[in-house]
Design an enzyme around this catalytic site. Structure first.
Site, PDB file in Angstrom:
ATOM      1  N   GLU A  65      -1.011  -8.793   5.122  1.00 13.33           N
ATOM      2  CA  GLU A  65      -0.688  -8.957   6.553  1.00 13.33           C
ATOM      3  C   GLU A  65      -1.932  -8.861   7.429  1.00 13.33           C
ATOM      4  O   GLU A  65      -1.870  -9.179   8.618  1.00 13.33           O
ATOM      5  CB  GLU A  65       0.369  -7.926   6.982  1.00 13.33           C
ATOM      6  CG  GLU A  65      -0.107  -6.487   7.151  1.00 13.33           C
ATOM      7  CD  GLU A  65      -0.310  -5.723   5.840  1.00 13.33           C
ATOM      8  OE1 GLU A  65      -0.224  -6.337   4.763  1.00 13.33           O
ATOM      9  OE2 GLU A  65      -0.566  -4.507   5.914  1.00 13.33           O
ATOM     10  N   HIS A  78      -3.344  -5.470   1.510  1.00 14.04           N
ATOM     11  CA  HIS A  78      -2.708  -5.762   2.810  1.00 14.04           C
ATOM     12  C   HIS A  78      -2.779  -7.254   3.164  1.00 14.04           C
ATOM     13  O   HIS A  78      -3.623  -7.648   3.970  1.00 14.04           O
ATOM     14  CB  HIS A  78      -3.412  -4.968   3.919  1.00 14.04           C
ATOM     15  CG  HIS A  78      -3.175  -3.500   3.855  1.00 14.04           C
ATOM     16  ND1 HIS A  78      -2.144  -2.867   4.515  1.00 14.04           N
ATOM     17  CD2 HIS A  78      -3.833  -2.529   3.198  1.00 14.04           C
ATOM     18  CE1 HIS A  78      -2.178  -1.582   4.276  1.00 14.04           C
ATOM     19  NE2 HIS A  78      -3.201  -1.344   3.477  1.00 14.04           N
ATOM     20  N   CYS A  94       0.831  -1.208   0.000  1.00 14.35           N
ATOM     21  CA  CYS A  94       0.000   0.000   0.000  1.00 14.35           C
ATOM     22  C   CYS A  94       0.869   1.263   0.000  1.00 14.35           C
ATOM     23  O   CYS A  94       1.499   1.554  -1.007  1.00 14.35           O
ATOM     24  CB  CYS A  94      -0.996  -0.063   1.151  1.00 14.35           C
ATOM     25  SG  CYS A  94      -2.424   0.986   0.844  1.00 14.35           S
TER      26      CYS A  94
HETATM   27  N1  GLN Z   1      -3.716   6.123   0.913  1.00 13.50           N
HETATM   28  C1  GLN Z   1      -2.445   5.985   1.543  1.00 13.50           C
HETATM   29  C2  GLN Z   1      -1.393   6.815   0.816  1.00 13.50           C
HETATM   30  O1  GLN Z   1      -1.615   7.255  -0.261  1.00 13.50           O
HETATM   31  C3  GLN Z   1      -2.019   4.528   1.578  1.00 13.50           C
HETATM   32  C4  GLN Z   1      -2.997   3.739   2.393  1.00 13.50           C
HETATM   33  C5  GLN Z   1      -2.432   2.530   3.043  1.00 13.50           C
HETATM   34  O2  GLN Z   1      -1.228   2.340   3.121  1.00 13.50           O
HETATM   35  N2  GLN Z   1      -3.293   1.701   3.583  1.00 13.50           N
HETATM   36  O3  GLN Z   1      -0.348   7.035   1.342  1.00 13.50           O
END
Ligand code: GLN
Length: 201
Positions: free
Chosen positions: A180, A178, A83
């Site tokens: 995890e 995710h 992410c």
């Molecule tokens: N939306 C976040 C970003 O742009 C990332 C979200 C996440 O890591 N769950 O940094």
């Protein structure tokens, strides 16, 4: 080096590093939290967890860890970003040319790319855990990015609604969702194999 001797580092400045730590420890790996250059010197791989990529970028630059991570990456240290971690690994962030990233993968990512209506959702998606073999994993997406462009050296591991949500380039793995946060440890086991195979000292 064998699994028993190598240590998987968790970038622990911000975000959900603890969930990754538990999964790798459950797989029998030694882990260590990374907050300083000294910490980074003691690990053989680095996980960049989800969180907030703007904040993460600022913290990395303030400590100077961005430079050290790039140096270790150049020597072959495996990296796994989820992410916000995927965003940090990208060469470029779409529509935000000013936002710093580590520029370690030949990908362009769009942040919060699934739009406000579906900011966070869970769904089963195909994932290429082994060559020529797609399996299904449960994807937890939280304001997730996706990859909008990628270079020839990038292998696409997962697509969701035609959007690229998992990629690998050499010893670097980036995932928009995710793994995890599920009780399925196969994606972490996949990265652990990359760490086993890596020559980084
Ligand atoms: N939306 C976040 C970003 O742009 C990332 C979200 C996440 O890591 N769950 O940094």
């Amino acid at each position: 080096m064998t699994t028993a001797q190598k240590t998987i580092g968790l970038l622990a400045l911000q975000g959900d590093f603890d969930a990754h730590k538990k999964v790798f420890e459950g797989l029998g790996w030694r882990t260590a939290e990374v907050r300083t250059k000294q910490d980074l010197n003691r690990v053989n791989a680095l996980v960049i967890p989800g969180g907030e990529s703007t904040t993460l970028g600022k913290l990395l630059a303030r400590i100077g860890l961005d430079t050290n991570i790039k140096q270790r990456a150049a020597l072959g240290m495996p990296l796994f970003g989820t992410c916000a971690g995927m965003i940090m690994l990208a060469n470029r962030i779409q529509d935000r040319p000013e936002q710093p990233s580590l520029q370690l993968m030949d990908i362009v990512v769009a942040r919060n790319a699934f739009g406000r209506q579906v900011e966070s959702f869970e769904t089963d998606i195909p994932f290429r855990l082994a060559r020529e073999e797609n399996t299904i994993v449960h994807g937890v997406f939280i304001r997730a990015p996706y990859v909008t462009e990628f270079g020839a050296g990038v292998e696409v591991l997962s697509l969701f609604r035609d959007k690229v949500v998992a990629v690998r380039q050499d010893s670097r793995l980036a995932i928009a969702f995710h793994p995890e946060l599920t009780d399925d440890n196969r994606v972490h086991a996949y990265f652990a194999r990359m760490v086993e195979e890596s020559a980084d000292a």
